[in-house]
Write an enzyme that holds these catalytic residues in place. Sequence first.
Site, PDB file in Angstrom:
ATOM      1  N   SER A 197       3.022  -9.908   1.467  1.00 19.76           N
ATOM      2  CA  SER A 197       2.260  -9.812   0.461  1.00 19.76           C
ATOM      3  C   SER A 197       2.991 -10.170  -1.033  1.00 19.76           C
ATOM      4  O   SER A 197       3.341 -11.291  -1.086  1.00 19.76           O
ATOM      5  CB  SER A 197       1.627  -8.267   0.205  1.00 19.76           C
ATOM      6  OG  SER A 197       0.516  -8.413  -0.514  1.00 19.76           O
ATOM      7  N   ASP A 201      -7.749 -12.931   6.221  1.00 17.45           N
ATOM      8  CA  ASP A 201      -7.174 -11.642   5.371  1.00 17.45           C
ATOM      9  C   ASP A 201      -7.875 -11.556   3.857  1.00 17.45           C
ATOM     10  O   ASP A 201      -7.869 -12.636   3.384  1.00 17.45           O
ATOM     11  CB  ASP A 201      -5.760 -11.759   5.225  1.00 17.45           C
ATOM     12  CG  ASP A 201      -4.905 -10.863   4.164  1.00 17.45           C
ATOM     13  OD1 ASP A 201      -5.552 -10.077   3.723  1.00 17.45           O
ATOM     14  OD2 ASP A 201      -3.587 -11.092   4.374  1.00 17.45           O
ATOM     15  N   HIS A 221      -4.470  -7.723   6.844  1.00 17.43           N
ATOM     16  CA  HIS A 221      -3.310  -7.847   5.978  1.00 17.43           C
ATOM     17  C   HIS A 221      -2.117  -7.441   6.541  1.00 17.43           C
ATOM     18  O   HIS A 221      -1.917  -6.262   7.076  1.00 17.43           O
ATOM     19  CB  HIS A 221      -3.631  -7.226   4.610  1.00 17.43           C
ATOM     20  CG  HIS A 221      -2.565  -7.568   3.492  1.00 17.43           C
ATOM     21  ND1 HIS A 221      -2.419  -8.823   3.036  1.00 17.43           N
ATOM     22  CD2 HIS A 221      -1.577  -6.769   3.038  1.00 17.43           C
ATOM     23  CE1 HIS A 221      -1.476  -8.659   2.079  1.00 17.43           C
ATOM     24  NE2 HIS A 221      -1.121  -7.386   1.918  1.00 17.43           N
TER      25      HIS A 221
END
Length: 496
Positions: A214, A427, A456
């Site tokens: 991320s 995602d 995710h």
Amino acid sequence: MHMPPRIAAAAAAVLCALVTTTAAPLPARAATALAFGPCPDSVPTPPAPDRVECGHLTVPLDHHDPSGPRIDMAVSRVPASGTPAERRGILLVNPGGPGGSGLPYAVTKRAKLPASVRRAYDVIGFDPRGVGRSAPVDCGAMGGLFTAPGRDPVPVGPRAERAYLAAQRHMADDCARGAGTRTLPYLSTEQTAHDMDAIRAALGEPRTSFLGVSYGSYLGAAYAARFPHRVGRMVLDSVVGPWDWYDFDVVQSRAMLRARDTFFAWTAAHPDRFGLGGDADAVRGSYLRVRRQLAARPVDGFGAAEFDRAVYRALGRTERWSGLADGLRTQLTDGRVDGLRPTAAFDGPESRNYEAANRIVKCADGPGPTPGEIVADLRGLRRLGPQPVLTGLEATACAYWHHRPDRRTPLGGPAAPPVLLVASAHDPVTPIQGAYAMRDLLPGSRLVTLDDDYSHGVFASRGNACVDGAVGAYLVDGTIPEADVRCGGPGLPAVS
């Protein structure tokens, strides 16, 4: 998908605290070796025979002024379990955010890595500057963010829009007071990339291999831009797009609407299990009824803002969808919010640090939006869905920030070696178009896509043998696939 125009166009009181709690200003000096010892209780103990050890490294607050004030960086290490011949060096890991603590992540993420990777690398965790035990920041009330129940986060009409903007201004003011205006410019991703290289030097390693998830993908790309000759093997998982943070947040908010529509259809396919309706429109109606009720009459401090935060969290991982649907039904049938309320307190010390560091880093990384752009995007999101999930619009506060960077954090570049990017096809937290755009900044890099997946976090997270095999082989052998890799995903979640 339509892109925002800007994508298409593409220390005060706490400063003193940061310095005096770590060290007084020191002259420039070479990085020293890290001394490791016991870890704080927040770092879990790995199963024997593995061990975790922790230490700290003193780095300049501003790496461009190494003789100035310094801060402490907290670092953890789980040594490689293989033989010396199997060892490939260090693997720094970052869990995301901005604002995520990486100190325990060396243990928790390592436990999920393929055995060959665990044998090959010392896994290194660290709290980025401003986070956890690395000179943590605090923004106080953050414009009322921690008030429960919070103000409805979706403004409807000019008066509510003005109140929304005022809250962002107050948040910026609170961060300026809490973190100090002289500190704000140095809590950036670019400075953290320098910290990563200081960790590498202190460990005596010639290269930094890196696994960033991320926000960690953004941090890895920033390291590759600044230290391309120091990059070993780099995996960027669930990739943040290389745009201004505010533009990324808007892209994410649109993806959340698509994910919510998928959730409505999935829930409707199981009417006997969830009882929220037999088609997507009926489930949407149940969802909106819950939200209206909580906005009008919060339950034990749980109102519209808290509801939207719970939905945002649930949509990002499909294993949470059943719990969200059950929570909606429970609220409709007996008014309880137990199933919707998260187990961890949103206003606890760790959450407060996370939310403060998140805004401070985003606003230090590049230009912010104008108030007019914010209002236009809020209205555009409401046209797509009358009650959008705006929880991820964190960079709105940058419109009023007390430090205004005039350039975006450099990411990637032609001097960086090829890296491996990983993405889930659907995602909603880091939409896959961000991975495509980041790949363009890292020539020769390859993308591993988990098709038919809606969550995710992919590598060593989704349990997909194709993804884990491709990424594990790259980390151990250093071989970039000849072409992008497509892996079959799990599809929508089963109903238990």
